[in-house]
Design an enzyme around this catalytic site. Structure first.
Site, PDB file in Angstrom:
ATOM      1  N   GLU A 150       2.421   1.573  -3.336  1.00 52.63           N
ATOM      2  CA  GLU A 150       1.457   2.098  -4.313  1.00 52.63           C
ATOM      3  C   GLU A 150       1.401   3.631  -4.231  1.00 52.63           C
ATOM      4  O   GLU A 150       1.348   4.319  -5.248  1.00 52.63           O
ATOM      5  CB  GLU A 150       0.076   1.480  -4.044  1.00 52.63           C
ATOM      6  CG  GLU A 150      -1.057   2.103  -4.817  1.00 52.63           C
ATOM      7  CD  GLU A 150      -2.221   2.514  -3.936  1.00 52.63           C
ATOM      8  OE1 GLU A 150      -2.651   3.682  -4.030  1.00 52.63           O
ATOM      9  OE2 GLU A 150      -2.687   1.671  -3.131  1.00 52.63           O
ATOM     10  N   HIS A 151       1.446   4.179  -3.013  1.00 51.78           N
ATOM     11  CA  HIS A 151       1.469   5.638  -2.863  1.00 51.78           C
ATOM     12  C   HIS A 151       2.793   6.227  -3.365  1.00 51.78           C
ATOM     13  O   HIS A 151       2.819   7.275  -3.986  1.00 51.78           O
ATOM     14  CB  HIS A 151       1.303   6.027  -1.389  1.00 51.78           C
ATOM     15  CG  HIS A 151      -0.116   6.022  -0.914  1.00 51.78           C
ATOM     16  ND1 HIS A 151      -0.756   7.153  -0.471  1.00 51.78           N
ATOM     17  CD2 HIS A 151      -1.028   5.020  -0.802  1.00 51.78           C
ATOM     18  CE1 HIS A 151      -1.988   6.851  -0.109  1.00 51.78           C
ATOM     19  NE2 HIS A 151      -2.181   5.569  -0.298  1.00 51.78           N
TER      20      HIS A 151
ATOM     21  N   HIS B  90       0.840  -1.203   0.000  1.00 56.11           N
ATOM     22  CA  HIS B  90       0.000   0.000   0.000  1.00 56.11           C
ATOM     23  C   HIS B  90       0.879   1.259   0.000  1.00 56.11           C
ATOM     24  O   HIS B  90       0.647   2.205  -0.749  1.00 56.11           O
ATOM     25  CB  HIS B  90      -0.916  -0.052   1.228  1.00 56.11           C
ATOM     26  CG  HIS B  90      -1.898   1.069   1.305  1.00 56.11           C
ATOM     27  ND1 HIS B  90      -2.598   1.357   2.449  1.00 56.11           N
ATOM     28  CD2 HIS B  90      -2.297   1.973   0.388  1.00 56.11           C
ATOM     29  CE1 HIS B  90      -3.387   2.403   2.228  1.00 56.11           C
ATOM     30  NE2 HIS B  90      -3.221   2.794   0.988  1.00 56.11           N
TER      31      HIS B  90
END
Length: 1026
Positions: free
Chosen positions: A104-105, A101
């Site tokens: 992904e950022h 996550h």
């Protein structure tokens, strides 16, 4: 940018099929052209493996493999100009640090070719994209975008490819997006050290949502042996264990073409995509073995039980009943397409609607308020699961619920399902395949993602009719086909988990203590030089965040790339029986008819207003005519694509203190079912049932539970609605119908021991609302079906004419407006005008059981057709992109924030999942000062225009064409003149509107915050604390 992977609905909800063309036309279409590819053909480093026509979805699927790296590729050629690209990687973390996550950022924070900070957010303003995002699921990460402009597609593809394959992954971006230790006030080295970071705060917010928390625990405990046992989004207390080196390592092993699946969709040529992907990315890689497969979960030989706790919910319908209990079963591998299809249908038969066995056994006895947050078939993990249980129940009913679940499974094995219910379900699939949504490409990408991720065949998933035919055949060959599945997967399955969850008064306190302990553990390990370094790094980050960004390396469309005019949507307006106006809009709807009716609320007594949303919710679900509620639900499933009633508050486009109020009836059906659909509406008008108190209680509890659950997800919407409450009459009514006031009202109704007063109220509302005397209708269908529909509609209006009454409006100030400003045939809408309305300033704080805030401030400005409206709309985008995003998200650590100009003439600021409260209000102020100073360039303004136009020009589905005119009286001419005003907005206009409308002395504003206990606000007498 984190998507909850346990979707409460089944996979089929994605299948809302869009697209403009409904028949294979003679001239060569995209789908026909794609049929010229054949297996073995080599194109730009790829080899075609399979080419399949899927006529049901009007597309041709082309499957390819990249020769050098083994990357997989699927193209869906279809006559749809809203083209989509998506790349997904199988990401299988083995801890809960949230590495996929945070990655992904972070990959979206700059790359080799585009080294500026945050190209992702910057591209939002340099493109006409119809969708741009990224998702982290439990076992894959996906990067999709869509756009209707070919040049834009190439620009975005270039940015996305560079981001995922060649990101900078700077340490500073990791601190900003992931987590960091920093002084609470970064400019003061003596202020205490705290945890900060976008994902850290986002996940704290996500874990404050009890439904989300439960789903996470359930998955982790049902699959305890591999990647599904961890939190892929990040567990707040584990996130600070992630290092920058681990992040880079995860990227190197997972973000490789050999671990990638590419999907493109639409009418742009495939060769162009392949050439660009090969040249800009894939040609630079060799083949590796990524080794990311998920092994099967070893099966348990006996069932397990477990228990978790959560925070109590202040808005729960019954504070004494806040437990959840659910039984979850491990099913088969999702790559078996037909088995997955069968199990998802079986799941619907078991739990969907009042005729299903589990609804009758669990919901109707009112043991709980609703099914558990995770319910039904879930195909988002390598092996699927099925869950069934209740939320909002009392602890002492635990054993009873377990017993009912077992008993219900035995009953299903014995009795099976009625044939009519299976027929209704297959009818639903037929409608879903014909219905055209605007984001069909995205729906397909999501629909195939999980199975393809584990090497299932994506083309097989698209051939839905084949699965339907196979399903029907299986039932013919073995009438007990479904019962045998239930026996095998549920009764005889020892891999099942019973998970209960109960509220703990000290939950939030314990969470805060655990976070504090984690923080102290990190701090204890620091030397003085470490502390100094943290302070200096904090200042560096602040400086980087405050520096004006040079985004010139990024590709951009120009304002001249935007279409100067809009296409006209022709409609005909005529009068049906008894003078009811009907708008017909001929559209390629693929054999579906869409019907809407707007009924005015003007004659409704004021004391009944709060009840209107409840009325809308239950009017189609309590039975009507000769049908009880079960038969009614069955008929709706068999004959329509759904029937609903919703509240409407429509601000006038010319005056702020004028609005239309009503309820909107909406339904759709296949052409052959027109008479049945209108018969159902006639029965609802003429003889709705309101007297079944037991049924009403079920609907009230479910509704109150749903409202309470939705706040942690849409807190910013509730804050914005509340902040606008005292600024316009429409804002006041919106708060009544859809704000915190409605949430509290429904909680009060759910707590009543006797609902007879509500039962007496509903028919009073019905008399005022379902009255053909103040109704107008709209129909969207194919040209061939207009006269048929008109005849059926005529019959319907005659059928309901006995409920016609001339009633006096409650308020004398009714203004009539022609439905079509260019045609004075006497057909009109009746608006309420409150000339004496006095806007007033108010600051409201709602204390909530979650650790983050939702902050909003709204300012009364001008209506849609005012010359300054366009400038304010562009100013809102400009402030969001160039100032507020940096202040609220990057520096403040909130998940999101910005400004928007609303159709009701309110200019609103908002923040989402925000660690700050009152400080964010001063960020809003600073934003206004920034706008007044005019410190922005022509390029900034052009970017804001692109961003506004991508919303204005987002695709409209055939079902929704002509709705602006029907609901709001906004004509194509009005839209065109608004468009021209947007084009002509200048730097001077923007500074001018900021000064005139947003300056402290000039404005009337309202403020609202939803958030945790706040000492500062409690001590400040200017706040109203709820």
């Amino acid at each position: 940018m984190f998507r909850q992977t346990k979707s409460v609905l089944q996979k089929l909800r994605y299948l809302s099929f869009s697209g403009q063309k409904c028949t294979w036309r003679l001239k060569s279409s995209s789908a026909e052209r794609a049929l010229q590819y054949h297996p073995g053909l080599k194109i730009h480093g790829f080899t075609v493996k399979e080419v399949v026509a899927v006529p049901d979805l009007f597309l041709t699927a082309v499957k390819l493999t990249h020769d050098k790296t083994g990357a997989q590729y699927l193209h869906a050629a279809r006559d749809d100009s809203n083209n989509l690209f998506s790349v997904q990687f199988r990401t299988t973390p083995m801890d809960s640090t949230g590495v996929p996550h945070i990655l992904e950022h972070t990959v979206l924070c700059g790359s080799e070719k585009y080294p500026c900070r945050d190209p992702f957010f910057k591209m939002l303003n340099r493109s006409l994209s119809t969708f741009m995002n990224a998702f982290t699921a439990s076992d894959y990460t996906m990067y999709p975008f869509s756009t209707q402009n070919g040049k834009d597609f190439q620009n975005l593809l270039s940015v996305y490819l560079d981001a995922v394959f060649f990101p900078c992954l700077r340490e500073q971006d990791f601190w900003q997006e992931g987590w960091r230790l920093e002084n609470e006030n970064p400019t003061d080295p003596n202020s205490p050290l705290v945890f900060k970071g976008v994902v850290f705060n986002e996940m704290k917010g996500a874990f404050s949502d009890n439904e989300r928390l439960y789903a996470q625990h359930l998955q982790n405990k049902l699959y305890p042996d591999h990647t599904y046992s961890v939190v892929s989004g990040g567990e707040p207390l584990s996130i600070p264990d992630l290092t920058w080196q681990q992040l880079r390592q995860f990227h190197a092993t997972h973000y490789h073409p050999s671990n990638a699946r590419f999907f493109t969709y639409g009418d742009l040529p495939l060769e162009q995509h392949l050439k660009q992907i090969e040249e800009e990315a894939l040609s630079k890689f060799e083949c590796i073995n990524p080794n990311t497969e998920v092994p099967p979960q070893p099966h348990w030989n006996s069932p397990r039980e477990d228990h978790v706790t959560c925070s109590p919910d202040a808005l729960a319908p019954d504070p004494a009943r806040q437990n959840t209990l659910c039984v979850s079963y491990l099913l088969g591998d999702i790559t078996d397409t037909f088995e997955g299809f069968t199990l998802s249908l079986l799941s619907s038969l078991m739990i969907s609607g009042p005729n299903s066995p589990f609804y009758k056994a669990l919901i109707e006895p009112k043991i709980g308020t609703d099914f558990s947050s995770v319910v039904g078939y879930d195909g988002s993990t390598k092996e699927a699961s099925f869950s069934i249980g209740l939320q909002g129940m009392a602890e002492e009913d635990t054993e009873r619920v377990k017993q009912i679940i077992n008993q219900t499974i035995n009953d299903i094995i014995e009795n099976g399902f009625e044939e009519e219910r299976i027929e209704a379900l297959l009818h639903k699939i037929e409608i879903q395949m014909k219905h055209q949504s605007t984001n069909f490409g995205l729906s397909l990408a999501s629909y195939i993602a999980s199975s393809w991720n584990h090497d299932g065949d994506p083309i097989q998933l698209l051939q839905i009719s084949d699965s339907v035919a196979k399903f029907k055949q299986a039932l013919v060959e073995n009438p007990r086909f479904l019962q045998d599945k239930v026996k095998h997967y549920f009764k005889e399955n020892t891999h099942r988990l019973t998970l209960s969850m109960s509220p703990d008064e000290a939950y939030l306190e314990k969470q805060a203590e655990a976070e504090e302990e984690k923080l102290q553990e990190k701090i204890r390990a620091l030397s003085d030089s470490d502390r100094k370094e943290i302070y200096e790094k904090g200042l560096d980050l602040l400086a980087a965040q405050s520096k004006t960004q040079d985004a010139s390396c990024l590709p951009a469309l120009k304002v001249s790339d935007i279409e100067p005019t809009i296409p006209i949507t022709p409609v005909q307006i005529s009068t049906a029986a008894g003078g009811v106006p009907v708008q017909y809009c001929e559209q390629p709807t693929n054999g579906l008819v869409y019907f809407r009716a707007m009924c005015s609320l003007n004659t409704l007594p004021e004391d009944l207003r709060l009840y209107v949303p409840l009325f809308c919710n239950v009017i189609t679900r309590m039975g009507c005519g000769g049908l009880d509620y079960r038969q009614q639900a069955q008929q709706m499933e068999l004959r329509t694509g759904g029937m609903s009633v919703s509240t409407q508050v429509i601000p006038d486009s010319t005056q702020l203190d004028m609005y239309e109020q009503g309820v909107l009836l909406f339904s759709s059906c296949l052409e052959r079912n027109l008479p049945h659909m209108f018969q159902l509406w006639s029965d609802i008008f003429n003889s709705p049932h309101f007297d079944d108190e037991e049924r009403l209680r079920v609907l009230v509890m479910m509704s109150a539970q749903e409202l309470a659950n939705g706040i942690s997800y849409s807190g910013h919407m509730y804050a914005m609605t509340r902040s606008g409450r005292h600024l316009t009459p429409a804002g006041d009514l919106q708060e009544t119908f859809g704000g915190m006031e409605q949430v509290k009202f429904m909680k009060r109704i759910a707590e009543m021991s006797d609902l007879s007063q509500v039962i007496r109220t509903l028919p009073r509302i019905k008399k005022h609302l379902l009255n053909p005397d103040n109704m107008r209708c709209a129909v969207n269908t194919t040209p061939q079906k207009v006269s048929d529909t008109a005849a059926q509609l005529e019959t319907f209006i005659k059928d309901v004419s006995e409920s016609r009454k001339e009633r006096k409006p409650v308020r004398p100030n009714v203004v009539e407006r022609p439905l079509d400003p260019l045609d004075n045939s006497g057909l009109s809408r009746k608006l309420i005008c409150e000339q004496n309305f006095q806007p007033c300033q108010m600051k409201t704080f709602f204390q909530m059981p979650f650790p983050v805030n939702f902050v909003s401030e709204s300012i009364r400005t001008v209506p849609f057709s005012h010359e300054d409206y366009a400038s304010l709309g562009i100013l809102a985008r400009l402030m969001t992109a160039k100032f507020l995003h940096g202040e609220i998200r990057e520096k403040g650590g909130a998940y999101g924030g910005g400004a928007r100009m609303g159709g009701g003439g309110l200019f609103s600021f908002y923040s989402y999942r925000d660690p700050n409260s009152v400080q964010t209000l001063s960020a809003f102020r600073k934003g206004v000062d920034w706008a007044k100073s005019g410190e922005f360039t022509q390029q900034d303004i052009d970017e804001a225009k692109l961003s506004v136009f991508s919303a204005v020009d987002s695709p409209v589905a055939p079902a929704d064409k002509g709705m602006g005119l029907f609901l709001s009286g906004v004509t194509d001419e009005m839209k065109q003149s608004h468009r021209e005003r947007l084009f002509s907005v200048t730097h001077k206009n923007l500074v001018d509107v900021a000064n005139r409308y947003l300056s402290v002395g000039q404005r009337t504003c309202g403020v609202a915050i939803l958030g945790p206990e706040n000492e500062m606000i409690k001590k400040d007498p200017s706040w109203v604390v709820k």
